[in-house]
Enzyme design. Structure first.
Site, short mmCIF file in Angstrom:
data_model
loop_
_atom_site.label_atom_id
_atom_site.label_comp_id
_atom_site.label_asym_id
_atom_site.label_seq_id
_atom_site.Cartn_x
_atom_site.Cartn_y
_atom_site.Cartn_z
N LYS A 121 0.83 -1.20 0.00
CA LYS A 121 0.00 0.00 0.00
C LYS A 121 0.86 1.25 0.00
CE LYS A 121 -1.91 1.64 3.69
NZ LYS A 121 -2.71 1.82 4.93
N ASP A 139 -6.50 1.09 0.82
CA ASP A 139 -6.60 1.14 2.27
C ASP A 139 -8.01 0.74 2.68
OD1 ASP A 139 -8.19 3.31 1.64
OD2 ASP A 139 -7.07 4.75 2.86
#
Length: 216
Positions: A121, A139
Site C-alpha cells: 500500500k 486502504d
C-alpha cells in the site's frame, strides 16, 4: 447495470464533483511523503500532519535520519499509532536509502517494498502521489467504498484483489486521482459507521445506499 456503466457513472460523478484530488498529508518532497505515509498506517492524516513539521525540522534529509537513533525519532512520533515500530522503521528506511539509493527515494515498486516499514500500500501511494504512476493503493476506505458502490464483487476479498480489479477497469490516466476519490469519499461521506447516504451522489449505483435511505 453493467460493470462498464457503473464505472462510467463513478468516474463521471467524481470528475464533476472532485476534479482535483490529492493526498491530505503535508509534504515538500518524496522523502517527506514517504515518512508521512509510513506514519499514517492505522493513524489519521490529521494526526500525522501534527507530528511531521517538527520531525522534518529535526531530520530534514535521509542522511540526517539515518544517523539518528530510534529513541531520538520516537520523541517526535510518540503520539501516532505504533510509535516504537514506526520510529525504528523510519531510521532503518533512511539507512537503506543512503546505502542503496544515495538518499533518493526510488520510483520502483520492488525497491520501495524492500525498504523497512514499506508494504504494498505504501509503495503504491508513493508511486501514485510522488511519481504520478498508475498505481492503486487500497486502504480500508478504498476497500469499503469500492465494495459498497459495486466497483468490485464479493470475490474480491483481499486488498490486492480489489487493487487488480480497480486498475483493470479505471482508465490508466485516472487511476492516481481515482485512488483519492475513493479515499476522500470514504473518509467524509461513505464512512464505516453512519455513512452519509443522504449526502451521497452515488446512491444510484450503490448496493447499500438506497436501502439505507429507505430504512431511515
Amino acid at each position: 447495470m453493467t460493470k462498464k456503466e457503473r464505472y462510467a457513472q463513478f468516474i463521471d460523478f467524481f470528475q464533476k464533483t472532485m476534479p482535483e484530488a490529492n493526498t491530505e498529508l503535508h509534504y515538500e518532497n518524496s522523502y517527506q511523503l514517504l515518512c508521512a505515509v509510513m506514519l499514517s498506517a492505522q493513524c489519521t492524516d490529521k494526526r500525522v500532519n501534527l507530528v511531521t513539521p517538527a520531525l522534518f525540522e529535526a531530520f530534514p534529509t535521509p542522511e540526517v535520519m539515518a544517523s539518528a537513533t530510534k529513541e531520538e525519532v520516537l520523541n517526535y512520533v510518540k503520539s501516532v499509532s505504533y510509535p516504537n515500530s514506526k520510529a525504528e522503521h523510519l531510521v532503518e528506511m533512511a539507512k537503506l536509502l543512503m546505502e542503496r539509493h544515495h538518499g533518493i527515494v526510488p520510483n520502483d515498486f520492488d525497491a520501495l517494498v524492500a525498504l523497512p516499514g514499506v508494504g504494498r500500500k505504501t509503495a503504491n501511494v508513493m508511486l501514485s502521489v510522488a511519481f504520478e504512476q498508475a498505481t492503486m493503493a487500497v486502504d480500508t476506505h478504498v476497500f469499503r467504498v469500492s465494495h459498497r458502490i459495486g466497483l468490485v464483487g464479493e470475490k474480491c476479498t483481499t486488498p490486492y484483489a480489489v487493487e487488480k480489479e480497480l486498475v483493470k477497469n479505471i482508465p490508466e490516466a485516472l487511476i492516481p486521482k481515482a485512488h483519492h476519490w475513493l479515499i476522500l469519499h470514504g473518509r467524509y461521506v461513505c464512512k464505516s459507521q453512519r455513512p452519509q447516504c443522504k449526502e451521497c451522489g452515488l446512491n444510484n449505483i450503490c448496493k447499500e445506499g438506497l436501502q439505507r435511505q429507505k430504512n431511515i
